[in-house]
Design an enzyme around this catalytic site. Structure first.
Site, PDB file in Angstrom:
ATOM      1  N   GLY A  44       0.786  -1.227   0.000  1.00  0.00           N
ATOM      2  CA  GLY A  44       0.000   0.000   0.000  1.00  0.00           C
ATOM      3  C   GLY A  44       0.816   1.274   0.000  1.00  0.00           C
ATOM      4  N   ASP A 176     -29.724  23.885   3.956  1.00  0.00           N
ATOM      5  CA  ASP A 176     -29.568  24.020   5.407  1.00  0.00           C
ATOM      6  C   ASP A 176     -29.049  25.423   5.705  1.00  0.00           C
ATOM      7  OD1 ASP A 176     -26.804  23.945   4.771  1.00  0.00           O
ATOM      8  OD2 ASP A 176     -26.723  21.788   5.119  1.00  0.00           O
ATOM      9  N   LYS A 199     -33.279  22.323   8.678  1.00  0.00           N
ATOM     10  CA  LYS A 199     -32.851  20.923   8.741  1.00  0.00           C
ATOM     11  C   LYS A 199     -32.182  20.631  10.071  1.00  0.00           C
ATOM     12  CE  LYS A 199     -28.869  19.503   7.261  1.00  0.00           C
ATOM     13  NZ  LYS A 199     -27.678  19.243   6.453  1.00  0.00           N
ATOM     14  N   ASP A 225     -25.596  23.363  -3.107  1.00  0.00           N
ATOM     15  CA  ASP A 225     -24.771  22.848  -2.012  1.00  0.00           C
ATOM     16  C   ASP A 225     -23.336  22.723  -2.496  1.00  0.00           C
ATOM     17  OD1 ASP A 225     -24.281  22.037   0.559  1.00  0.00           O
ATOM     18  OD2 ASP A 225     -25.692  20.368   0.533  1.00  0.00           O
TER      19      ASP A 225
END
Length: 332
Positions: A44, A176, A199, A225
């Site tokens: 990795g 929101d 919200k 958004d």
């Protein structure tokens, strides 16, 4: 006067999450992309090598730190370190999407401010300047001790949105309270009314829309958004707008993550006529919603082309917006 860039002094590189975007940018600039190797070992670890000299050159390196966020971030940090050790004159890190942007404050005891940590890591690695795009919160700019340019993309979206919906009966909607500033900027630019969704978020990735503040009945609604993660916020907003008898609902978000079952939820929203159009940019590579007519990806290559030209010619980045907004106000 048409601006140009000297490919011998200014070089653009792309890492794994911004390859197609950078290809488009380099085509527009009529320059060659810098040559480099980015590989991952079996365990990795990330390996980076630049296959051309960067000594005394101005470097622009693109990488969206999108899923896998940690791998993408490590690629960028390692690449910046390699450029610094290669004696680059300047290193501008351009992050179309900035991962960890939502972790910008402590909401409970013993929490980190990870967005600040990432800013410190980019600075320590050797970046001289950072470019962010529609960042989640403006305070992120203050986390850096180096110059930061925070780009906005709404003017690019607006051309297409107005083409589809027109300005008549159009209302800009913030899903929101946190997005009110962003939505108001668009509403003021187009001289349109603003509505706000009340919200609450009972837990991570769960949103409940309660109420609409503003008139949306028989209106075309543009939900604005900065990002779509699981889709809960905008779909809940769309349901509430439909309940309030809105005509059409269009969603515009710069960063389309579409995590978990977001694709399925939006497909259902399209089928149920909750959402008529969904626009995102290519700040994050998009592989979902293939051949879906309600879904459209807006290309940001022209914006980054202008930004790089401004840097290369020592011009103001703010002038880009002033020019585009002036055009929109005159012609839209």
């Amino acid at each position: 006067m048409k601006l140009s860039i000297d490919n011998k002094k200014h070089v653009i590189f792309s890492l794994s999450k911004s390859k197609t975007l950078v290809e488009n940018i380099c085509k527009k600039l009529n320059i060659s992309e810098g040559k480099m190797v980015c590989e991952h070992f079996a365990d990795g670890e990330t390996y980076i090598r630049f296959d051309e000299s960067v000594r005394n050159k101005d470097i622009y390196i693109f990488q969206s730190t999108c899923p896998n966020v940690n791998d993408s971030l490590m690629e960028l940090l390692i690449a910046i370190d390699a450029l610094k050790r290669g004696s680059a004159k300047s290193i501008t890190a351009i992050l179309p999407y900035y991962g960890y942007a939502r972790q910008d404050r402590k909401t409970k005891g013993r929490e980190p401010i990870t967005s600040k940590l990432i800013a410190d890591m980019l600075t320590k690695a050797g970046a001289n300047r950072v470019v962010l795009t529609d960042i989640h919160s403006d305070q992120t700019q203050g986390f850096f001790d180096i110059p930061v340019d925070s780009l906005r993309t709404y003017h690019i979206f607006l051309f297409r949105v107005i083409e589809l919906l027109g300005k008549k009966d159009l209302v800009v909607v913030s899903p929101d309270y946190g997005g009110v500033k962003r939505a108001r900027l668009i509403a003021n630019t187009l001289e349109l009314p603003l509505a706000i969704i009340d919200k609450r978020r009972p837990s991570h990735n769960v949103a409940e829309s309660i109420n609409v503040l503003g008139e949306v009945k028989n209106k075309n609604c543009l939900i604005v958004d900065d990002m779509i993660d699981t889709g809960g916020t905008v779909i809940a907003a769309a349901k509430l707008l439909q309940k309030e008898q809105a005509k059409k609902v269009c969603v515009m978000a710069t960063h389309g993550l579409f995590n978990n079952d977001a694709e399925q939820k939006f497909m259902e929203a399209f089928d149920q006529k909750l959402i008529d159009f969904l626009f995102v940019s290519n700040s994050i590579p998009q592989y979902k919603f293939k051949a879906v007519k309600q879904f459209e990806v807006v290309d940001l290559a022209s914006l980054y082309e202008e930004v790089v030209l401004c840097y290369a010619n020592s011009l103001s980045v703010s002038a880009i917006y002033e020019r585009h907004i002036e055009w929109i106000k005159k012609h839209v």
